[in-house]
Design a protein around this motif. Sequence first.
Motif, PDB file in Angstrom:
ATOM      1  N   LEU A 256      80.504  47.928 163.017  1.00 36.80           N
ATOM      2  CA  LEU A 256      79.918  49.059 162.282  1.00 36.80           C
ATOM      3  C   LEU A 256      78.491  48.771 161.812  1.00 36.80           C
ATOM      4  O   LEU A 256      77.619  49.633 161.883  1.00 36.80           O
ATOM      5  N   LEU A 257      78.234  47.547 161.358  1.00 44.46           N
ATOM      6  CA  LEU A 257      76.948  47.264 160.697  1.00 44.46           C
ATOM      7  C   LEU A 257      76.144  46.162 161.389  1.00 44.46           C
ATOM      8  O   LEU A 257      75.100  45.741 160.892  1.00 44.46           O
ATOM      9  N   ASP A 258      76.663  45.677 162.541  1.00 41.36           N
ATOM     10  CA  ASP A 258      75.946  44.653 163.303  1.00 41.36           C
ATOM     11  C   ASP A 258      75.792  43.327 162.538  1.00 41.36           C
ATOM     12  O   ASP A 258      74.884  42.548 162.812  1.00 41.36           O
ATOM     13  N   THR A 259      76.687  43.082 161.596  1.00 42.76           N
ATOM     14  CA  THR A 259      76.633  41.833 160.822  1.00 42.76           C
ATOM     15  C   THR A 259      76.949  40.656 161.742  1.00 42.76           C
ATOM     16  O   THR A 259      77.825  40.768 162.608  1.00 42.76           O
ATOM     17  N   HIS A 260      76.241  39.525 161.556  1.00 41.45           N
ATOM     18  CA  HIS A 260      76.567  38.332 162.347  1.00 41.45           C
ATOM     19  C   HIS A 260      78.020  37.935 162.076  1.00 41.45           C
ATOM     20  O   HIS A 260      78.473  37.938 160.928  1.00 41.45           O
ATOM     21  N   HIS A 261      78.730  37.572 163.153  1.00 39.35           N
ATOM     22  CA  HIS A 261      80.163  37.269 163.071  1.00 39.35           C
ATOM     23  C   HIS A 261      80.479  36.188 162.021  1.00 39.35           C
ATOM     24  O   HIS A 261      81.402  36.330 161.221  1.00 39.35           O
ATOM     25  N   GLY A 262      79.698  35.127 162.011  1.00 37.73           N
ATOM     26  CA  GLY A 262      79.966  34.022 161.086  1.00 37.73           C
ATOM     27  C   GLY A 262      79.734  34.427 159.641  1.00 37.73           C
ATOM     28  O   GLY A 262      80.520  34.089 158.743  1.00 37.73           O
ATOM     29  N   LEU A 263      78.660  35.166 159.411  1.00 37.90           N
ATOM     30  CA  LEU A 263      78.352  35.617 158.047  1.00 37.90           C
ATOM     31  C   LEU A 263      79.458  36.537 157.526  1.00 37.90           C
ATOM     32  O   LEU A 263      79.881  36.440 156.367  1.00 37.90           O
ATOM     33  N   ALA A 264      79.929  37.426 158.395  1.00 36.10           N
ATOM     34  CA  ALA A 264      81.008  38.349 157.998  1.00 36.10           C
ATOM     35  C   ALA A 264      82.264  37.569 157.607  1.00 36.10           C
ATOM     36  O   ALA A 264      82.927  37.869 156.612  1.00 36.10           O
ATOM     37  N   ASN A 265      82.589  36.526 158.352  1.00 38.28           N
ATOM     38  CA  ASN A 265      83.735  35.689 157.999  1.00 38.28           C
ATOM     39  C   ASN A 265      83.497  34.950 156.693  1.00 38.28           C
ATOM     40  O   ASN A 265      84.390  34.860 155.841  1.00 38.28           O
ATOM     41  N   ALA A 266      82.296  34.399 156.548  1.00 34.44           N
ATOM     42  CA  ALA A 266      81.996  33.556 155.383  1.00 34.44           C
ATOM     43  C   ALA A 266      82.216  34.318 154.087  1.00 34.44           C
ATOM     44  O   ALA A 266      82.847  33.814 153.156  1.00 34.44           O
ATOM     45  N   VAL A 267      81.699  35.553 154.020  1.00 38.51           N
ATOM     46  CA  VAL A 267      81.809  36.316 152.771  1.00 38.51           C
ATOM     47  C   VAL A 267      83.268  36.700 152.504  1.00 38.51           C
ATOM     48  O   VAL A 267      83.738  36.669 151.365  1.00 38.51           O
ATOM     49  N   HIS A 316      78.388  36.096 147.622  1.00 37.94           N
ATOM     50  CA  HIS A 316      79.809  36.248 147.291  1.00 37.94           C
ATOM     51  C   HIS A 316      80.285  37.681 147.490  1.00 37.94           C
ATOM     52  O   HIS A 316      81.477  37.942 147.415  1.00 37.94           O
ATOM     53  N   ARG A 317      79.354  38.591 147.676  1.00 37.66           N
ATOM     54  CA  ARG A 317      79.707  40.009 147.666  1.00 37.66           C
ATOM     55  C   ARG A 317      79.302  40.707 148.962  1.00 37.66           C
ATOM     56  O   ARG A 317      78.221  40.473 149.493  1.00 37.66           O
ATOM     57  N   LEU A 318      80.148  41.617 149.425  1.00 39.67           N
ATOM     58  CA  LEU A 318      79.819  42.382 150.631  1.00 39.67           C
ATOM     59  C   LEU A 318      78.591  43.269 150.427  1.00 39.67           C
ATOM     60  O   LEU A 318      77.844  43.510 151.367  1.00 39.67           O
ATOM     61  N   ARG A 319      78.384  43.737 149.177  1.00 42.18           N
ATOM     62  CA  ARG A 319      77.221  44.612 148.935  1.00 42.18           C
ATOM     63  C   ARG A 319      75.915  43.879 149.246  1.00 42.18           C
ATOM     64  O   ARG A 319      74.913  44.497 149.577  1.00 42.18           O
ATOM     65  N   ASP A 320      75.947  42.546 149.147  1.00 43.58           N
ATOM     66  CA  ASP A 320      74.732  41.764 149.415  1.00 43.58           C
ATOM     67  C   ASP A 320      74.471  41.573 150.900  1.00 43.58           C
ATOM     68  O   ASP A 320      73.446  41.007 151.287  1.00 43.58           O
ATOM     69  N   ILE A 321      75.422  41.988 151.739  1.00 38.34           N
ATOM     70  CA  ILE A 321      75.148  41.927 153.190  1.00 38.34           C
ATOM     71  C   ILE A 321      75.221  43.334 153.801  1.00 38.34           C
ATOM     72  O   ILE A 321      75.574  43.513 154.963  1.00 38.34           O
ATOM     73  N   GLY A 322      74.898  44.330 152.978  1.00 39.30           N
ATOM     74  CA  GLY A 322      74.688  45.684 153.506  1.00 39.30           C
ATOM     75  C   GLY A 322      75.890  46.606 153.509  1.00 39.30           C
ATOM     76  O   GLY A 322      75.809  47.728 154.023  1.00 39.30           O
ATOM     77  N   VAL A 323      77.013  46.182 152.929  1.00 35.29           N
ATOM     78  CA  VAL A 323      78.179  47.070 152.893  1.00 35.29           C
ATOM     79  C   VAL A 323      78.069  47.989 151.676  1.00 35.29           C
ATOM     80  O   VAL A 323      77.645  47.559 150.597  1.00 35.29           O
ATOM     81  N   GLN A 324      78.423  49.268 151.879  1.00 37.14           N
ATOM     82  CA  GLN A 324      78.421  50.218 150.763  1.00 37.14           C
ATOM     83  C   GLN A 324      79.826  50.772 150.578  1.00 37.14           C
ATOM     84  O   GLN A 324      80.640  50.738 151.500  1.00 37.14           O
ATOM     85  N   GLU A 325      80.051  51.320 149.388  1.00 38.69           N
ATOM     86  CA  GLU A 325      81.388  51.823 149.068  1.00 38.69           C
ATOM     87  C   GLU A 325      81.864  52.844 150.110  1.00 38.69           C
ATOM     88  O   GLU A 325      83.032  52.851 150.493  1.00 38.69           O
ATOM     89  N   TYR A 357      88.508  44.749 150.813  1.00 40.47           N
ATOM     90  CA  TYR A 357      87.100  45.159 150.913  1.00 40.47           C
ATOM     91  C   TYR A 357      86.568  45.568 149.537  1.00 40.47           C
ATOM     92  O   TYR A 357      85.442  45.235 149.165  1.00 40.47           O
ATOM     93  N   THR A 358      87.390  46.301 148.792  1.00 40.08           N
ATOM     94  CA  THR A 358      86.943  46.786 147.473  1.00 40.08           C
ATOM     95  C   THR A 358      86.713  45.599 146.544  1.00 40.08           C
ATOM     96  O   THR A 358      85.703  45.547 145.827  1.00 40.08           O
ATOM     97  N   LYS A 359      87.614  44.645 146.589  1.00 40.83           N
ATOM     98  CA  LYS A 359      87.486  43.455 145.747  1.00 40.83           C
ATOM     99  C   LYS A 359      86.206  42.675 146.088  1.00 40.83           C
ATOM    100  O   LYS A 359      85.508  42.177 145.212  1.00 40.83           O
ATOM    101  N   ALA A 360      85.930  42.581 147.384  1.00 42.04           N
ATOM    102  CA  ALA A 360      84.783  41.769 147.827  1.00 42.04           C
ATOM    103  C   ALA A 360      83.453  42.510 147.698  1.00 42.04           C
ATOM    104  O   ALA A 360      82.392  41.895 147.774  1.00 42.04           O
ATOM    105  N   LEU A 361      83.516  43.840 147.518  1.00 43.45           N
ATOM    106  CA  LEU A 361      82.278  44.644 147.502  1.00 43.45           C
ATOM    107  C   LEU A 361      81.340  44.202 146.385  1.00 43.45           C
ATOM    108  O   LEU A 361      80.146  44.098 146.550  1.00 43.45           O
TER     109      LEU A 361
END
Length: 361
Positions: A256-267, A316-325, A357-361
């Motif tokens: 959906l957001l083209d996030t790097h695979h490793g970064l998406a796992n890390a968060v 620590h948060r998905l919002r910091d890598i471009g995810v929105q509610e 997802y909500t917890k990590a946002l």
Amino acid sequence: MKELPDYLLKQNLKSPLIVTDPVVASLPFFTEIRNHLTQKGIVVGVFSDIHKNPVKSDIYKGAEAFDQTQRDSIIGIGGGAALDVARAIALRIHHREDLFVYDDLIGGDVNVTNDVPHFITIPTTAGTGSEVGRSAIIADDETHQKKILFSPKLLAKIVFADPMLTMDLPAAVTAATGMDALTHNMEAFLAKMNHPLCEGIALEGIRLIHESIEKAVNKPDIESRSKMLIASLMGAVAFQKGLGVVHSLAHPLSSLLDTHHGLANAVNLPYGMEFNVAGFENKFKRIARTLDLKSENGEAVVNYLFDLNSKIKIPHRLRDIGVQENHIETLSDLAIQDFAHPNNPKPVSREDFKMLYTKAL
Ligand SMILES: NC(=O)c1ccc[n+]([C@@H]2O[C@H](COP(=O)([O-])OP(=O)(O)OC[C@H]3O[C@@H](n4cnc5c(N)ncnc54)[C@H](O)[C@@H]3O)[C@@H](O)[C@H]2O)c1
Ligand SMILES: [Fe+2]
């Protein structure tokens, strides 16, 4: 790196196609590898015209380059993306139906019936472990839908894992790819199938990453790079047992957001592990021991993961890598359809994904 020319000559291979990405093709070690080969009379072709998230037309162009210059083998050099492309080109050489006829998710692996050219992998990141894999993830040019090409025939004949090639990997890439490797080892250890061999490999992979990831990111030396490279390869061996909830949380971020695979796992890793603790306390105790934690329990493992992310500058948060509610519903729809979570030690529902997802946002 220095062993490659003699290996090729011994196999009577004199005209390999090197498949890589444009960044790796511009690095000094790449020129060095080419020079080593040329000095021994090996006629090298290079194909590097590939996308960051590889697509079908990349594979067709690569296969054309192979045919036009009458190559006898394929050497993939690069991160997971370049190695995937190299593997898919190897498949395409003697399988000329539409590439997605071989899509494993529709049972296409049975169509992989012919031989594959001599295929060699040389990883330059320490993360996906794609060098020891048998699959390639390639997207459709128009729909961007990802397909998985799979066959045991796509296993490399030999892997040259040389930590020198990873010495200058930028810190952010080292951190993200390294956390991908840690996620593989942790999820494989926990995955529900009974596979003691994979579990042993996974625990040792976790220990090696624990000993080396901070150093490899912040002050790399050859020892930390070596440990990360072997641990990433071990992670990919171990995850033949299966992956889990974290990879299913991560895959939708990339589509959906083209996030790097490793970064998406890390968060997502600390949150996914926290979800898994209840009912699997004994397994977390073994992970905590492997990490030399004072408290041998799941909570300590989760805290360790948050701390580790801080030390290697992963948010620590998905919002910091471009995810929105407003992404969460779509992400949850994609996550529940993902292939990884059925092997998670406990079942994961769509509601669970939404909660995570909500917890990590
Ligand atoms: N086949 C599989 O089983 C499998 C599993 C997971 C992911 N993947 C695929 O792997 C890819 C991710 O792989 P990755 O994490 O290795 O990232 P990557 O291949 O996208 O590489 C990350 C970046 O680092 C650069 N790079 C690579 N080596 C370098 C070096 N030595 N020095 C400096 N820069 C370097 C690359 O050019 C790229 O810009 C995704 O495309 C994903 O689809 C495949
Ligand atoms: Fe992964």
